[in-house]
Design a protein around this motif. Structure first.
Motif, PDB file in Angstrom:
ATOM      1  N   GLY A   1       0.811  -1.225   0.000  1.00 31.11           N
ATOM      2  CA  GLY A   1       0.000   0.000   0.000  1.00 31.11           C
ATOM      3  C   GLY A   1       0.835   1.260   0.000  1.00 31.11           C
ATOM      4  N   THR A   2       1.897   1.277  -0.805  1.00 31.00           N
ATOM      5  CA  THR A   2       2.842   2.401  -0.754  1.00 31.00           C
ATOM      6  C   THR A   2       2.215   3.731  -1.179  1.00 31.00           C
ATOM      7  OG1 THR A   2       3.615   1.810  -2.957  1.00 31.00           O
ATOM      8  CG2 THR A   2       4.909   0.993  -1.103  1.00 31.00           C
ATOM      9  N   ARG A   3       1.159   3.667  -2.000  1.00 32.40           N
ATOM     10  CA  ARG A   3       0.583   4.932  -2.475  1.00 32.40           C
ATOM     11  C   ARG A   3      -0.119   5.705  -1.371  1.00 32.40           C
ATOM     12  NH1 ARG A   3      -2.528   2.578  -7.479  1.00 32.40           N
ATOM     13  NH2 ARG A   3      -2.288   0.681  -6.226  1.00 32.40           N
ATOM     14  N   PHE A   4      -0.360   5.049  -0.240  1.00 33.83           N
ATOM     15  CA  PHE A   4      -1.029   5.744   0.862  1.00 33.83           C
ATOM     16  C   PHE A   4      -0.103   6.017   2.047  1.00 33.83           C
ATOM     17  CE2 PHE A   4      -4.933   4.519  -1.254  1.00 33.83           C
ATOM     18  CZ  PHE A   4      -5.743   5.627  -1.007  1.00 33.83           C
TER      19      PHE A   4
ATOM     20  N   ASP B   1     -10.875   2.906  -8.387  1.00 31.62           N
ATOM     21  CA  ASP B   1      -9.562   2.388  -8.008  1.00 31.62           C
ATOM     22  C   ASP B   1      -9.211   3.009  -6.659  1.00 31.62           C
ATOM     23  OD1 ASP B   1      -6.999   1.632  -7.615  1.00 31.62           O
ATOM     24  OD2 ASP B   1      -6.146   2.812  -9.262  1.00 31.62           O
ATOM     25  N   SER B   2      -9.726   2.395  -5.605  1.00 32.69           N
ATOM     26  CA  SER B   2      -9.551   2.977  -4.274  1.00 32.69           C
ATOM     27  C   SER B   2      -8.150   2.756  -3.725  1.00 32.69           C
ATOM     28  CB  SER B   2     -10.566   2.378  -3.299  1.00 32.69           C
ATOM     29  OG  SER B   2     -11.847   2.440  -3.863  1.00 32.69           O
ATOM     30  N   GLY B   3      -7.293   2.095  -4.480  1.00 34.05           N
ATOM     31  CA  GLY B   3      -5.886   1.961  -4.094  1.00 34.05           C
ATOM     32  C   GLY B   3      -5.093   3.194  -4.489  1.00 34.05           C
ATOM     33  N   SER B   4      -5.736   4.119  -5.232  1.00 35.48           N
ATOM     34  CA  SER B   4      -5.101   5.407  -5.544  1.00 35.48           C
ATOM     35  C   SER B   4      -5.812   6.472  -4.713  1.00 35.48           C
ATOM     36  CB  SER B   4      -5.229   5.727  -7.032  1.00 35.48           C
ATOM     37  OG  SER B   4      -6.548   6.156  -7.325  1.00 35.48           O
ATOM     38  N   ARG B   5      -5.121   7.559  -4.408  1.00 33.24           N
ATOM     39  CA  ARG B   5      -5.730   8.563  -3.525  1.00 33.24           C
ATOM     40  C   ARG B   5      -6.932   9.232  -4.176  1.00 33.24           C
ATOM     41  NH1 ARG B   5      -1.382  12.361  -1.255  1.00 33.24           N
ATOM     42  NH2 ARG B   5      -0.280  11.903  -3.177  1.00 33.24           N
ATOM     43  N   LEU B   6      -6.847   9.478  -5.491  1.00 31.16           N
ATOM     44  CA  LEU B   6      -7.981  10.112  -6.173  1.00 31.16           C
ATOM     45  C   LEU B   6      -9.191   9.170  -6.179  1.00 31.16           C
ATOM     46  CD1 LEU B   6      -9.253  12.390  -7.812  1.00 31.16           C
ATOM     47  CD2 LEU B   6      -8.307  11.343  -9.878  1.00 31.16           C
ATOM     48  N   GLY B   7      -8.962   7.914  -6.554  1.00 28.08           N
ATOM     49  CA  GLY B   7     -10.060   6.944  -6.610  1.00 28.08           C
ATOM     50  C   GLY B   7     -10.699   6.739  -5.238  1.00 28.08           C
ATOM     51  N   PHE B   8      -9.870   6.810  -4.216  1.00 36.03           N
ATOM     52  CA  PHE B   8     -10.355   6.646  -2.839  1.00 36.03           C
ATOM     53  C   PHE B   8     -11.322   7.781  -2.478  1.00 36.03           C
ATOM     54  CE2 PHE B   8      -9.688   7.717   1.671  1.00 36.03           C
ATOM     55  CZ  PHE B   8     -10.092   6.532   2.263  1.00 36.03           C
TER      56      PHE B   8
END
Ligand code: UTP
Length: 311
Positions: free
Chosen positions: A20-23, A264-271
């Motif tokens: 989960g490095t993007r978060f 794509d909730s694994g990206s900040r925008l999608g979340f």
């Protein structure tokens, strides 16, 4: 293929061992899959999607610092007693919806995050010799019925392997796994199409279609024969896509355009988008959320206009 030979999909694998490095730093200690979308964590949204599709056994592929995921689905007697004694029955129902019944949750560890294909391989012994689903918890699909239920309905007719796909702009094919349907995808109303190939992140001019793989799979157990070769692919990771490509031909392989909206909730925008979408359709808070989103958008617009006038 006769329907008599189509074995039911009873088990689902949830790969939750990634970093989960993007978060980061939010995910330094807390698993990405525990980040909440509206009132429940990502992992619970996909669990509920699996339950709706008739899944009976839930296999989590976990890793270091992921214990919170299994805790989330456990029975919490003190919490339930407190809610009960305070007469908070609606909240009690919500808490109970996050419990996986006894004997249905199975855990396996992926010691190192070597890739999605490797994570799925770690579940091989728990799946055994039967078809199974894979759901990536960081992809949410807002739809009725849920995406996996739609896939099971298609699978009950086709058998073999079924993957959910969606149309993406041609200029963005280089970001996704893309399916080759031999041109059968031209009609956007067409829901299910046989897959002839899978290409990881093709350049727009070389892409065989604009249908991207989204993170929902129904697979036959023969996938484990290919995953156990531990071949690395794109990014030096053991890719599920590469093993799936080897099933095309020997087995039926179908791409299904799902009905609904993916995030794509694994990206900040999608979340953030997923949170707006789910909260703005939650009857408890929908009207306040919608009003806040509109007010916020108007405020941003005014700011932009003021800034533009000042330039
Ligand atoms: P992602 O690549 O989106 O997740 O994998 P990640 O690696 O955790 O996230 P970033 O890119 O560093 O931000 C999709 C899903 O597959 C799991 C992840 O936990 C996630 O739910 N996964 C990925 C594994 O279980 N093992 C892996 O080796 C890779």
């Amino acid at each position: 293929m006769s329907n008599l030979h189509i074995r039911p999909v009873r088990k689902a694998v949830f790969p939750v061992a990634g970093l989960g490095t993007r978060f980061l730093p939010a995910t330094k200690v807390m698993p990405k899959e525990m980040l909440p979308i509206n009132d429940r964590p990502l992992i619970q949204h996909v669990y509920e999607e699996a339950v709706e599709a008739g899944i009976e056994e839930f296999v989590f592929v976990t890793g270091r610092h992921k214990e919170m995921l299994e805790e989330h689905f456990d029975f919490q007697p003190e919490l339930e007693e407190t809610l009960q004694s305070r007469g908070k029955t609606a909240m009690l129902d919500k808490v109970r919806s996050s419990e996986i019944p006894a004997g249905r949750l199975f855990l396996t560890r992926q010691p190192k995050p070597l890739g999605l294909g490797h994570a799925v391989w770690c579940a091989a012994k728990l799946i055994g010799d039967e078809p199974f689903a894979v759901l990536l918890p960081d992809v949410l699909v807002h739809g009725t019925p849920g995406c996996l239920k739609q896939m099971v309905d298609v699978y009950n007719g086709t058998g073999g392997n079924v993957i959910a796909v969606e149309d993406v702009p041609r200029g963005e094919t280089f970001k996704y796994g893309i399916v080759d349907t031999g041109g059968q995808d031209a009609d956007p109303q067409l829901k299910a199409m046989p897959v002839q190939g899978l290409v990881e992140k093709p350049a727009p001019e070389d892409s065989p279609s604009t249908l991207s793989v989204i993170g929902r799979y129904i697979l036959q157990p023969e996938i484990f024969d290919h995953l156990s070769a531990f071949e690395t692919g794109a990014g030096g990771e053991i890719q599920l896509t590469d093993a799936m490509a080897k099933l095309i031909g020997p087995q039926a392989f179908t791409a299904m355009r799902f009905t609904g909206q993916s995030y794509d909730s694994g990206s900040r925008l999608g979340f953030i988008q997923a949170n707006m979408a789910y909260a703005s359709q939650d009857t408890e808070i929908a009207s306040d959320v919608r009003r806040s989103i509109i007010e916020f958008a108007n405020m941003l617009k005014e700011k932009d206009q003021t800034n533009a006038a000042a330039e």
